[in-house]
Design an enzyme around this catalytic site. Structure first.
Site, PDB file in Angstrom:
ATOM      1  N   SER A   1       0.838  -1.195   0.000  1.00 35.14           N
ATOM      2  CA  SER A   1       0.000   0.000   0.000  1.00 35.14           C
ATOM      3  C   SER A   1       0.879   1.254   0.000  1.00 35.14           C
ATOM      4  CB  SER A   1      -0.954  -0.061   1.200  1.00 35.14           C
ATOM      5  OG  SER A   1      -1.998   0.855   1.078  1.00 35.14           O
TER       6      SER A   1
ATOM      7  N   ASP B   1      -8.380  -4.760  -6.220  1.00 36.72           N
ATOM      8  CA  ASP B   1      -7.910  -3.965  -5.086  1.00 36.72           C
ATOM      9  C   ASP B   1      -8.763  -2.707  -4.961  1.00 36.72           C
ATOM     10  OD1 ASP B   1      -6.451  -2.240  -3.327  1.00 36.72           O
ATOM     11  OD2 ASP B   1      -4.637  -3.377  -3.763  1.00 36.72           O
TER      12      ASP B   1
ATOM     13  N   HIS C   1      -7.116  -5.929  -0.892  1.00 38.71           N
ATOM     14  CA  HIS C   1      -6.045  -4.937  -0.879  1.00 38.71           C
ATOM     15  C   HIS C   1      -4.737  -5.636  -0.558  1.00 38.71           C
ATOM     16  CE1 HIS C   1      -4.094  -1.162  -0.609  1.00 38.71           C
ATOM     17  NE2 HIS C   1      -4.097  -1.050   0.708  1.00 38.71           N
TER      18      HIS C   1
END
Length: 538
Positions: free
Chosen positions: A258, A477, A507
């Site tokens: 991320s 995602d 994610h």
């Protein structure tokens, strides 16, 4: 206002969840036998912001003094870890005898390396196969604002195969948790803020929303003013390179998720010759500016919601209309809950966001939505409380304080309410009728009257000459849409970015347990094998 869901910290504490065949060639990363350069001074250069810097890749801006050699030569006082004091959650207990903690000293301002210092909190667990140890593998699980010291012990089981030959190393980036963590308001102020209408419909609601946003920044100055100008991603990337030297590694081996993908990309740009085996999973689009990033998230979360409804045998259009109807109702009539608090529109939106991070949480979303439609907001409020890091006593975590401080130190973009009303609201609402209005208004509030100027329009990640970097994008995602991974590959440069696609939801890809993804990533880190760019895992 609700805790922003721009990029949540990845929940790494349960397998299969992140709320957190091609031609193989040799990877040129560091090996067990390469000597460290920990005794050498590290040249440091700068761009515009106090904590910014030009690295090996060059770029605009004057050079700054080299780091005093004492920084790279410092000895870390590794000791048994205590429970993290500033990061709550399932990993907040002392991690046990297999883990050691230490604090690394770094310049607070890299343009003044002989000045004040900041302590960077570290945690590590030694490689299990010491005879075949490759080096240190550093992790960043996202946010920005996530504590690696708190998260890594609980997540370590997901990386057992890598742990065999790497020391697993987590850290709290500057401004996070034990590394002079940014704090901006107390629990009572947070509770009140979460009940403010974050999609204002009247001038009075708009004024309250913007005043609260500005008050957040003022609180950051009051409580954390010393570090606020120096918490940007460029300075964190420089901390990574200093840590690499102090740990004795010739090159940096790194796994970023991320926001951690942006940090890894910025590192690669600044220090391309020091890139070892570096993987980026759940990739942020480095070409997206302040507005573009939020628009990407509106697209990603709406896409995930559409896929959720399709999995339930419901059309995306009718499912979305059902949620919009519920949110409109809550805008005027909050729902009662079993916790003695009401479910507002903003808290409901956060509760819907939370389970979209992983497909395994979709059944919980079903129950929460059905409960709300039947007049009970308890399920969505529980999901919102979890996402907002609120415990049963009404205490809130502060990772989102650091998230905002780091984001606003990075991004130059500033948007006012007039621009939201005139241009952005309609566009964002078309992209996502559910999430678009919130994300459009969030642009006006996020860095409102922020006391530190942003460093860049978009992060610079071009890394010519770096060893191959593995870039993993997930088709489903929600927080970092798949398209960003392709743009990261392009921005890193020809022969550097290697694209790996995950044809699944959630994610992040590696910790879903997908055998194909696991095999490719493990081969890369453990054997230096680089897949052909464009490989896809179903």
């Amino acid at each position: 206002m609700p805790r922003p869901f721009r990029i949540a910290v990845l929940s790494m504490l349960s397998a299969g969840s992140l709320l957190l065949s091609g031609v193989l060639t040799a990877c040129g990363g560091g090996t067990e036998d390469t000597p460290p350069d920990a005794k050498a001074a590290s040249p440091v250069t700068a761009t515009t912001a106090p904590a910014a810097g030009r690295g090996e890749a060059g770029g605009a801006g004057p050079a700054t003094p080299a780091l005093p050699a004492a920084f790279a030569r410092q000895t870390l006082g590794w000791h048994r870890c205590a429970a993290p004091e500033k990061a709550r959650g399932s990993a907040a207990k002392a991690p046990g005898s297999g883990w050691q903690c230490a604090t690394m000293q770094a310049p607070l301002d890299y343009t003044e390396p002989a000045g004040e210092t900041i302590g960077i909190a570290l945690i590590r667990s030694a490689a299990k196969d010491k005879d075949r140890r490759i080096g240190s593998l550093l992790f960043n699980f996202g946010g920005p604002g996530g504590s690696g010291v708190a998260a890594l012990p609980g997540a370590a089981g997901l990386f057992d195969s890598l742990h065999a030959r790497y020391d697993l190393v987590g850290f709290d980036p500057r401004g996070v948790a034990e590394s002079s963590g940014v704090v901006c308001r107390d629990n009572q102020q947070t509770e009140r803020s979460l009940r403010i209408d974050s999609t204002p419909d009247t001038p009075a609601e708009e004024q309250i929303f913007l005043e609260d946003s500005a008050a957040f920044g003022a609180g950051c100055v009051k409580r954390s003013g010393r570090v606020l100008p120096y918490v940007g991603t460029t300075s964190a990337a420089r901390d990574l390179d200093l840590l690499r030297q102090v740990l004795g590694d010739r090159k940096l081996h790194y796994f970023g998720f991320s926001y951690g993908t942006e940090l890894g990309g910025v590192y690669a740009h600044l220090f391309p010759s020091k890139v070892g085996r570096l993987a980026l999973d759940a990739v942020i689009d480095p070409t997206a500016d302040y507005i573009g990033h939020s628009r990407n998230q509106a697209l990603g979360f709406q896409r995930a919601l559409d896929n959720y409804f399709k999995s339930r045998g419901t059309s995306a259009r009718s499912g979305t209309a059902r949620v919009v109807k519920l949110l409109d109702r809550l805008d005027h009539e909050p729902l009662p809950t079993s916790m003695g608090r009401t479910l507002t529109q903003g808290l409901a939106l956060t509760g819907i966001i939370s389970p979209l991070y992983g497909e395994e949480s979709w059944p919980e979303l079903t129950g929460a939505l059905e409960g709300a439609e039947n007049g009970d907001g308890s399920g969505l409020l529980r999901l919102a409380d979890s996402y907002n890091d609120r415990d049963a006593q009404g205490r809130y975590g502060v990772s989102h304080h650091a998230q905002r401080a780091i984001s606003c130190a990075d991004a130059k973009g500033r948007v006012d309410a007039a621009e939201v009303r005139a241009r952005l609201l309609a566009d964002f609402s078309e992209v996502s009728p559910v999430f678009g209005p919130y994300l459009a208004w969030d642009l006006a509030g996020w860095c409102a009257r922020w006391p530190v100027a942003g460093e860049h329009e978009t992060p610079e990640v071009a890394a010519p000459g770096a060893d191959p970097i593995l870039v993993i994008g997930g088709k489903g995602d929600p927080a970092t849409p798949y398209e960003g991974s392709g743009r990261m590959v392009a921005e890193l440069g020809e022969g550097v970015g290697v694209h790996l696609t995950f044809e699944g939801e959630g994610h992040g890809a590696y910790t879903t347990g997908n055998r194909c993804i696991t095999q490719v990533v493990d081969d890369y880190f453990l054997r230096g094998e680089v897949p052909a760019s464009g490989k896809s895992c179903a």
